[in-house]
Design an enzyme around this catalytic site. Structure first.
Site, PDB file in Angstrom:
ATOM      1  N   ASN A 208       0.865  -1.188   0.000  1.00 20.70           N
ATOM      2  CA  ASN A 208       0.000   0.000   0.000  1.00 20.70           C
ATOM      3  C   ASN A 208       0.900   1.236   0.000  1.00 20.70           C
ATOM      4  O   ASN A 208       2.114   1.114   0.154  1.00 20.70           O
ATOM      5  CB  ASN A 208      -0.932  -0.043   1.229  1.00 20.70           C
ATOM      6  CG  ASN A 208      -0.136  -0.066   2.509  1.00 20.70           C
ATOM      7  OD1 ASN A 208       0.538   0.891   2.851  1.00 20.70           O
ATOM      8  ND2 ASN A 208      -0.168  -1.203   3.209  1.00 20.70           N
ATOM      9  N   ASP A 277      -3.650  -6.759   5.254  1.00 17.78           N
ATOM     10  CA  ASP A 277      -4.562  -7.721   5.879  1.00 17.78           C
ATOM     11  C   ASP A 277      -4.438  -9.107   5.271  1.00 17.78           C
ATOM     12  O   ASP A 277      -4.791 -10.096   5.901  1.00 17.78           O
ATOM     13  CB  ASP A 277      -6.011  -7.228   5.740  1.00 17.78           C
ATOM     14  CG  ASP A 277      -6.294  -6.070   6.688  1.00 17.78           C
ATOM     15  OD1 ASP A 277      -5.799  -6.109   7.822  1.00 17.78           O
ATOM     16  OD2 ASP A 277      -7.007  -5.123   6.274  1.00 17.78           O
ATOM     17  N   LYS A 287      10.860 -15.943 -10.138  1.00 15.98           N
ATOM     18  CA  LYS A 287       9.952 -14.992 -10.789  1.00 15.98           C
ATOM     19  C   LYS A 287       8.933 -15.748 -11.648  1.00 15.98           C
ATOM     20  O   LYS A 287       9.323 -16.605 -12.458  1.00 15.98           O
ATOM     21  CB  LYS A 287      10.786 -14.039 -11.659  1.00 15.98           C
ATOM     22  CG  LYS A 287       9.967 -12.961 -12.296  1.00 15.98           C
ATOM     23  CD  LYS A 287      10.835 -12.048 -13.155  1.00 15.98           C
ATOM     24  CE  LYS A 287       9.955 -11.102 -13.945  1.00 15.98           C
ATOM     25  NZ  LYS A 287      10.684 -10.365 -14.961  1.00 15.98           N
ATOM     26  N   PHE A 322      -4.503   3.021  14.951  1.00 11.97           N
ATOM     27  CA  PHE A 322      -4.988   3.947  13.935  1.00 11.97           C
ATOM     28  C   PHE A 322      -6.082   3.204  13.172  1.00 11.97           C
ATOM     29  O   PHE A 322      -6.095   1.977  13.134  1.00 11.97           O
ATOM     30  CB  PHE A 322      -3.862   4.330  12.970  1.00 11.97           C
ATOM     31  CG  PHE A 322      -3.109   5.571  13.378  1.00 11.97           C
ATOM     32  CD1 PHE A 322      -2.352   5.592  14.532  1.00 11.97           C
ATOM     33  CD2 PHE A 322      -3.154   6.718  12.588  1.00 11.97           C
ATOM     34  CE1 PHE A 322      -1.654   6.733  14.907  1.00 11.97           C
ATOM     35  CE2 PHE A 322      -2.459   7.866  12.947  1.00 11.97           C
ATOM     36  CZ  PHE A 322      -1.706   7.878  14.105  1.00 11.97           C
ATOM     37  N   LYS A 336     -13.143  -1.010  15.902  1.00  9.74           N
ATOM     38  CA  LYS A 336     -11.752  -1.487  16.043  1.00  9.74           C
ATOM     39  C   LYS A 336     -11.231  -1.222  17.458  1.00  9.74           C
ATOM     40  O   LYS A 336     -10.512  -2.047  18.030  1.00  9.74           O
ATOM     41  CB  LYS A 336     -10.846  -0.799  15.017  1.00  9.74           C
ATOM     42  CG  LYS A 336     -11.055  -1.320  13.609  1.00  9.74           C
ATOM     43  CD  LYS A 336     -10.240  -0.581  12.567  1.00  9.74           C
ATOM     44  CE  LYS A 336     -10.616  -1.083  11.173  1.00  9.74           C
ATOM     45  NZ  LYS A 336     -10.097  -0.322  10.077  1.00  9.74           N
ATOM     46  N   LYS A 340     -10.144  -4.513  19.450  1.00  6.52           N
ATOM     47  CA  LYS A 340      -8.698  -4.713  19.652  1.00  6.52           C
ATOM     48  C   LYS A 340      -8.255  -4.286  21.061  1.00  6.52           C
ATOM     49  O   LYS A 340      -7.067  -4.256  21.359  1.00  6.52           O
ATOM     50  CB  LYS A 340      -7.917  -3.970  18.567  1.00  6.52           C
ATOM     51  CG  LYS A 340      -8.334  -4.417  17.146  1.00  6.52           C
ATOM     52  CD  LYS A 340      -7.396  -3.935  16.062  1.00  6.52           C
ATOM     53  CE  LYS A 340      -7.969  -4.229  14.677  1.00  6.52           C
ATOM     54  NZ  LYS A 340      -6.970  -4.267  13.619  1.00  6.52           N
TER      55      LYS A 340
HETATM   56  O1  PMT Z   1       2.718   6.316   6.458  1.00  7.85           O
HETATM   57  P1  PMT Z   1       1.990   7.562   5.984  1.00  7.85           P
HETATM   58  O2  PMT Z   1       2.155   7.791   4.493  1.00  7.85           O
HETATM   59  O3  PMT Z   1       2.330   8.764   6.801  1.00  7.85           O
HETATM   60  O4  PMT Z   1       0.427   7.282   6.179  1.00  7.85           O
HETATM   61  C1  PMT Z   1      -0.126   7.225   7.466  1.00  7.85           C
HETATM   62  C2  PMT Z   1      -1.237   6.175   7.565  1.00  7.85           C
HETATM   63  C3  PMT Z   1      -2.385   6.571   6.658  1.00  7.85           C
HETATM   64  C4  PMT Z   1      -0.706   4.793   7.160  1.00  7.85           C
HETATM   65  C5  PMT Z   1      -1.662   6.149   9.071  1.00  7.85           C
HETATM   66  O5  PMT Z   1      -2.096   7.409   9.459  1.00  7.85           O
HETATM   67  C6  PMT Z   1      -2.786   5.145   9.313  1.00  7.85           C
HETATM   68  O6  PMT Z   1      -3.959   5.435   9.166  1.00  7.85           O
HETATM   69  N1  PMT Z   1      -2.391   3.915   9.733  1.00  7.85           N
HETATM   70  C7  PMT Z   1      -3.309   2.758   9.911  1.00  7.85           C
HETATM   71  C8  PMT Z   1      -3.358   1.945   8.653  1.00  7.85           C
HETATM   72  C9  PMT Z   1      -4.207   0.703   8.799  1.00  7.85           C
HETATM   73  O7  PMT Z   1      -3.724  -0.379   8.527  1.00  7.85           O
HETATM   74  O8  PMT Z   1      -5.416   0.873   9.285  1.00  7.85           O
HETATM   75  P2  PMT Z   1      -6.507  -0.322   9.521  1.00  7.85           P
HETATM   76  O9  PMT Z   1      -7.756   0.397   9.803  1.00  7.85           O
HETATM   77  O10 PMT Z   1      -6.454  -1.274   8.385  1.00  7.85           O
HETATM   78  O11 PMT Z   1      -5.969  -1.073  10.804  1.00  7.85           O
HETATM   79  C10 PMT Z   1      -6.396  -0.736  12.126  1.00  7.85           C
HETATM   80  C11 PMT Z   1      -5.238  -0.895  13.098  1.00  7.85           C
HETATM   81  O12 PMT Z   1      -4.844  -2.275  13.175  1.00  7.85           O
HETATM   82  C12 PMT Z   1      -3.989  -0.115  12.706  1.00  7.85           C
HETATM   83  O13 PMT Z   1      -3.422   0.424  13.887  1.00  7.85           O
HETATM   84  C13 PMT Z   1      -3.074  -1.179  12.095  1.00  7.85           C
HETATM   85  O14 PMT Z   1      -1.707  -0.873  12.322  1.00  7.85           O
HETATM   86  C14 PMT Z   1      -3.487  -2.436  12.862  1.00  7.85           C
HETATM   87  N2  PMT Z   1      -3.373  -3.687  12.070  1.00  7.85           N
HETATM   88  C15 PMT Z   1      -4.057  -3.842  10.906  1.00  7.85           C
HETATM   89  C16 PMT Z   1      -3.989  -5.039  10.223  1.00  7.85           C
HETATM   90  C17 PMT Z   1      -3.192  -6.090  10.744  1.00  7.85           C
HETATM   91  N3  PMT Z   1      -3.085  -7.248  10.104  1.00  7.85           N
HETATM   92  N4  PMT Z   1      -2.525  -5.916  11.906  1.00  7.85           N
HETATM   93  C18 PMT Z   1      -2.614  -4.738  12.573  1.00  7.85           C
HETATM   94  O15 PMT Z   1      -1.985  -4.575  13.628  1.00  7.85           O
END
Ligand code: PMT
Length: 405
Positions: A208, A277, A287, A322, A336, A340
């Protein structure tokens, strides 16, 4: 960052004097008021006019100058400084400071000031390694001076080794740190940042656009507040902030292992990483060749790192997530937060201009356990980070009752 602060920059005579000009520019750009004092030898390398033009202030250079003594004495200069930075600091200047010698404008100021002093040495590698310089360095540390160690590399004297003036950006960062109240001193925090890469063959992956900027800003601000900072970072092009311990990972499983390894000792964990995810169920050893046929890649779910942290969270640890969303921002973020087991969540609306991936700014909503929400306006990612750490500090000190409900 340096708004309202007066920086006194002491420049002594070495080839790195020209880099001090860049430092003045960075201090001024950060909002500081800069006053430069040059030794006689420094003036052999760059004229005071350069520093005067960049700082917009007269340059101190002569202890017995009628002008400077009548307008502003060395004692006044010593008093006005919030921080003294010595860059470059020569072996000679360090020796004088260690011995308490005050025989020119700069060294008299150094004895008279009560401000913190950051010493940034730069010299030939043999001079740096000389036992006398190393003894003086030890004395300066014992006297309470802060040291920005020289970098290693190819030196102006055509030799290789330690002795290059530290990067001006790192000197700026250390200066900001010295002027920031140490509100996270004694605390250990972990921040995750950047994307993960999930390879389906050695040269192709699912990922991403995360640049790491949000996570690196959090790490930088926590280090300024004197926390011990671990930064678990997915692949990105950013340099680690000074005094931050960075662990580089590629995939979500590597990120999970690195974080779980450190998690139990952390006072706070902030997950900004954009963790994939899903990952390809199989990774080809070589490859994958192009063919006219359609290609399907079966994806399987990655572990949810934050959810695992929520399950094993030790008492007293602050856990922050986040939420990157494009619709139903508040509701999705709240789900979330609960699922979590977080102390609070930072909801990121990715559809907003200047927010989310890659930008230097962000616009977020912080939602606490009690459901209370505060909308932060568009601000720099460092300002968002400061808001997040303020809130973490309140919870750590037991002050944020609502978020603990
Ligand atoms: O890096 P930048 O360009 O500055 O961009 C910042 C950002 C947009 C990446 C950041 O501000 C942000 O929003 N980060 C969260 C991205 C995310 O994966 O969000 P989510 O809603 O999918 O996940 C929720 C939370 O679970 C997040 O804290 C994530 O780190 C965590 N997660 C998600 C999936 C996973 N398999 N394991 C996790 O721990």
């Amino acid at each position: 960052m340096l708004q309202g602060k007066t920086i006194l920059l002491g420049v002594s005579g070495g080839i790195a004097v020209y880099k001090a000009a860049e430092l003045v520019r960075l201090f001024v750009k950060a909002g500081g008021s800069v006053h430069v004092v040059m030794t006689a030898n420094a003036q052999q390398f760059v004229t005071p006019l350069t520093f005067q033009a960049l700082s917009n202030n007269p340059v101190g250079r002569d202890l017995f100058s009628m002008d400077s003594e009548s307008q502003i004495s060395h004692i006044q200069k010593a008093r006005m400084a919030d921080l003294v930075v010595l860059a470059p600091a020569t072996a000679n200047l360090m020796a004088k400071m260690a011995a308490g010698i005050a025989d020119d404008y700069l060294t008299t100021i150094l004895l008279a000031t009560t401000a913190p002093v950051l010493v940034c040495p730069a010299m030939n590698v043999k001079m740096w390694e000389h036992p006398a310089t190393q003894r003086n360095l030890k004395t300066l540390c014992e006297l309470g001076y802060r040291i920005e160690p020289p970098a290693s590399g190819f030196l102006a004297c055509q030799e290789e080794g330690a002795g290059r003036l530290a990067d001006p950006g790192d000197i700026l960062e250390s200066s900001i740190g010295l002027l920031t109240p140490p509100t996270l001193a004694g605390r250990s925090v972990l921040v995750s940042a950047g994307p993960t890469r999930e390879h389906f063959d050695p040269v192709r992956f699912l990922s991403n656009p995360s640049s790491g900027k949000m996570g690196y800003a959090l790490a930088r601000v926590a280090a300024r507040r004197s926390a011990r900072v671990f930064l678990v970072s997915g692949p990105c092009s950013l340099a680690p902030p000074p005094r931050v311990e960075r662990i580089c990972v590629t995939s979500a499983t590597q990120m999970r292992d690195a974080i779980l390894n450190l998690s139990s000792e952390q006072d706070a964990i902030v997950m900004t990483a954009a963790v994939s995810d899903y990952r390809p169920a199989r990774t080809a050893a070589h490859k994958v060749k192009k063919s006219p046929e359609d290609l399907s890649v079966l994806l399987e779910p990655n572990p949810d790192i934050l959810a695992s942290l929520g399950q094993i969270k030790p008492p007293g640890q602050v856990l922050v997530g986040f939420a990157a969303e494009t619709e139903n921002i508040t509701q999705n973020a709240q789900d979330k937060l609960v699922r979590k087991n977080l102390d609070f969540i930072v909801a990121n609306d990715l559809t907003r201009e200047g927010a989310g991936f890659c930008s230097d700014t962000n616009e977020v909503k912080i939602i606490g356990r009690g459901g209370e929400a505060s909308d932060l306006s568009l601000m720099t990612k460092e300002e968002v980070a400061a808001n997040i750490w303020d809130r973490v500090e309140r919870i750590l000190s037991g002050g944020d009752i609502e978020s603990q409900q």
